[in-house]
Design an enzyme around this catalytic site. Structure first.
Site, PDB file in Angstrom:
ATOM      1  CB  SER A 117      23.206  25.281  18.419  1.00  0.00           C
ATOM      2  OG  SER A 117      22.114  24.434  18.688  1.00  0.00           O
ATOM      3  CB  THR A 166      23.168  21.458  26.539  1.00  0.00           C
ATOM      4  OG1 THR A 166      23.901  22.503  25.890  1.00  0.00           O
ATOM      5  CG2 THR A 166      21.921  22.046  27.170  1.00  0.00           C
ATOM      6  CE  LYS A 261      24.498  27.048  26.830  1.00  0.00           C
ATOM      7  NZ  LYS A 261      23.062  26.826  26.802  1.00  0.00           N
ATOM      8  CG  HIS A 285      18.544  26.215  27.668  1.00  0.00           C
ATOM      9  ND1 HIS A 285      19.258  25.071  27.475  1.00  0.00           N
ATOM     10  CD2 HIS A 285      18.013  26.513  26.449  1.00  0.00           C
ATOM     11  CE1 HIS A 285      19.158  24.688  26.207  1.00  0.00           C
ATOM     12  NE2 HIS A 285      18.412  25.549  25.564  1.00  0.00           N
ATOM     13  CB  ILE A 319      25.293  39.180  29.497  1.00  0.00           C
ATOM     14  CG1 ILE A 319      25.662  38.489  30.804  1.00  0.00           C
ATOM     15  CG2 ILE A 319      26.388  40.149  29.051  1.00  0.00           C
ATOM     16  CD1 ILE A 319      26.847  37.586  30.711  1.00  0.00           C
TER      17      ILE A 319
HETATM   18  C1  FMN Z   1      16.756  31.119  20.114  1.00  0.00           C
HETATM   19  C2  FMN Z   1      17.604  30.379  21.093  1.00  0.00           C
HETATM   20  C3  FMN Z   1      18.028  29.091  20.828  1.00  0.00           C
HETATM   21  C4  FMN Z   1      18.827  28.402  21.747  1.00  0.00           C
HETATM   22  N1  FMN Z   1      19.276  27.151  21.438  1.00  0.00           N
HETATM   23  C5  FMN Z   1      20.127  26.524  22.278  1.00  0.00           C
HETATM   24  C6  FMN Z   1      20.712  25.274  21.904  1.00  0.00           C
HETATM   25  O1  FMN Z   1      20.486  24.763  20.811  1.00  0.00           O
HETATM   26  N2  FMN Z   1      21.549  24.690  22.798  1.00  0.00           N
HETATM   27  C7  FMN Z   1      21.847  25.242  24.019  1.00  0.00           C
HETATM   28  O2  FMN Z   1      22.602  24.656  24.792  1.00  0.00           O
HETATM   29  N3  FMN Z   1      21.313  26.435  24.379  1.00  0.00           N
HETATM   30  C8  FMN Z   1      20.487  27.080  23.529  1.00  0.00           C
HETATM   31  N4  FMN Z   1      19.989  28.307  23.885  1.00  0.00           N
HETATM   32  C9  FMN Z   1      20.415  28.922  25.145  1.00  0.00           C
HETATM   33  C10 FMN Z   1      21.705  29.741  24.930  1.00  0.00           C
HETATM   34  O3  FMN Z   1      22.793  28.900  24.656  1.00  0.00           O
HETATM   35  C11 FMN Z   1      22.075  30.572  26.161  1.00  0.00           C
HETATM   36  O4  FMN Z   1      22.151  29.737  27.282  1.00  0.00           O
HETATM   37  C12 FMN Z   1      21.091  31.700  26.440  1.00  0.00           C
HETATM   38  O5  FMN Z   1      20.606  32.263  25.247  1.00  0.00           O
HETATM   39  C13 FMN Z   1      21.801  32.786  27.262  1.00  0.00           C
HETATM   40  O6  FMN Z   1      20.916  33.768  27.656  1.00  0.00           O
HETATM   41  P1  FMN Z   1      20.707  35.169  26.890  1.00  0.00           P
HETATM   42  O7  FMN Z   1      19.918  34.841  25.650  1.00  0.00           O
HETATM   43  O8  FMN Z   1      19.931  35.966  27.866  1.00  0.00           O
HETATM   44  O9  FMN Z   1      22.070  35.712  26.568  1.00  0.00           O
HETATM   45  C14 FMN Z   1      19.182  29.007  22.975  1.00  0.00           C
HETATM   46  C15 FMN Z   1      18.770  30.321  23.229  1.00  0.00           C
HETATM   47  C16 FMN Z   1      18.005  31.011  22.310  1.00  0.00           C
HETATM   48  C17 FMN Z   1      17.605  32.427  22.617  1.00  0.00           C
END
Ligand code: FMN
Length: 397
Positions: A117, A166, A261, A285, A319
């Site tokens: 990240s 992103t 993304k 996201h 997922i």
């Molecule tokens: C705690 C947390 C922090 C996240 N931080 C980022 C991030 O810094 N950058 C980003 O592109 N997506 C971030 N995401 C989104 C994830 O990359 C991803 O798209 C998402 O978690 C997928 O869904 P799922 O949690 O149901 O598997 C974050 C998700 C969570 C749960």
């Protein structure tokens, strides 16, 4: 690493991602659990992301020879041991003091991609050095191009081969659980967090000191990590809109593979491909930004159609089972990413937890393939699925 004879191995306590979530819920302060678990607004998309898989029923093939199963594939030319990769999740230190370092090591052991990240709690160089990869870098563009340019110098120098931008976070989102929990990211000590921390002593000790048995060097390292964590948080809360022009600029600036993304509709995909982007991730996201968007697995077919083989298409969101990965592949995804499952695994059992969640996905996907008559990923196709309403919850009958 969490060790000790009194700690029952995570393999004996969790057989599914749902178990890992339950264990994480008991270990984390409520506000921290909610910060990982929660979504934006009314959390309709959060529920939809998972629920959409329940409408995709499987049609197993009989008599197919699937005595052996091969889960290997490539993503952008890089071999991976299975089509399950780790999404970029910021501030993993909320879950475990080893945070991204632990995730990087576990991903490398499993032979899969970890997308680090742009809001990582450890500096990107340290995460890159923690394990041989494959690791990608997820970029949050800064407001000023010069700043992004300087950041990309660091990303290149650290050796990240793939850049994943992103594009779905132009403003900081409103997550109501965080508001009610008075949670700020990064975590700021508050009377409320102190009280919650007292009821979660193992987590508190790990968060503040690096856990029992941490050496002074560990503690010092963590102090540095905390500083990095604060700095990054400032950058991230200062996010900007990414436009078509930015992608043109990035395509010029970044020589390696470029991934976008946060794609949520097919009609803009041909233009993205025209710009020379190599792959897209269908993602909302994890339902953390805009509530009311469609479940990602429902968006996937239109993106796959529009990409028409010109770019690889990956999917994340909701997922929770190896069979969900199988469904996504049947709809044309080349591979999937998971977010919360590994964050909860990290909270539940540190690095071993991440090892375990990856082995759960691998075992479930492999069994799913055996039971649907697929010996190679290429055997997984649309004929394995039928879209029908989900089964009624048990209590309704
Ligand atoms: C705690 C947390 C922090 C996240 N931080 C980022 C991030 O810094 N950058 C980003 O592109 N997506 C971030 N995401 C989104 C994830 O990359 C991803 O798209 C998402 O978690 C997928 O869904 P799922 O949690 O149901 O598997 C974050 C998700 C969570 C749960």
């Amino acid at each position: 690493m969490r060790t000790g004879r009194w700690v029952r191995a995570i393999e004996d306590r969790a057989i599914s991602t749902h178990d890992l979530r339950r264990i994480a819920r008991r270990r984390l302060p409520r506000a921290v659990f909610d910060a990982v678990d929660g979504g934006a607004g009314d959390e309709r998309t959060l529920r939809a992301n998972e629920a959409a898989y329940e409408r995709l029923w499987l049609r197993p093939r009989a008599l197919a020879d699937a005595k052996t199963r091969d889960l290997r594939t490539t993503v952008l030319g890089t071999p991976v041991s299975m089509p399950v990769m780790l999404s970029p999740c910021g501030f993993a230190r909320m879950c475990d003091s080893q945070a991204e370092l632990a995730v990087a090591r576990a991903a490398a052991r499993a032979g899969t991609v970890f997308a680090v990240s742009g809001a990582s709690s450890y500096p990107l160089e340290e995460v890159a050095a923690a394990a041989p990869g494959p690791q990608w870098y997820q970029l949050y563009m800064a407001k000023a191009r010069a700043e992004t340019d300087a950041l990309l110098d660091r990303v290149e120098a650290a050796g990240y081969p793939v850049l994943c931008v992103t594009i779905d976070s132009p403003v900081s989102p409103t997550r109501e659980r965080d508001f009610h929990n008075r949670l700020t990211v990064p975590l700021k000590p508050s009377p409320r967090l102190l009280v919650e921390g007292m009821s979660r002593p193992a987590w508190s000790l790990d968060f503040l000191l690096g856990g029992p048995g941490a050496s002074p060097a560990d503690t010092l390292g963590l102090a540095q990590a905390r500083v990095a964590y604060w700095n990054l948080a400032r950058t991230v809360t200062d996010m900007t809109v990414v436009t078509w022009d930015d992608i043109v600029w990035l395509r010029e600036r970044w020589k390696g593979p470029l991934v976008l993304k946060g794609v949520q509709r097919g009609d803009e995909v041909p233009r993205i491909a025209d710009l020379g982007v190599d792959a897209v991730i269908v993602s909302n996201h994890g339902a953390r930004n805009l509530d009311g968007t469609r479940a990602t697995v429902e968006v996937l077919p239109e993106v796959v159609d529009a990409a028409a083989g010109r770019m690889e298409v990956y999917l994340d969101g909701g997922i929770r089972r190896g069979a969900d990965v199988l469904r996504a592949l049947a709809l044309g995804a080349r591979a999937c990413f998971v977010g919360r499952p590994y964050m909860f695994a990290l909270a539940a059992a540190g690095e071993q937890g991440v090892d375990h969640v990856l082995s759960i996905f691998r075992a479930e996907l492999e069994k799913g393939m055996a039971l649907t008559g697929c010996s190679r990923l290429a055997d997984i196709d649309g004929s394995l699925l039928e879209r029908r309403p989900a089964a009624e919850p048990a209590g309704m009958r």
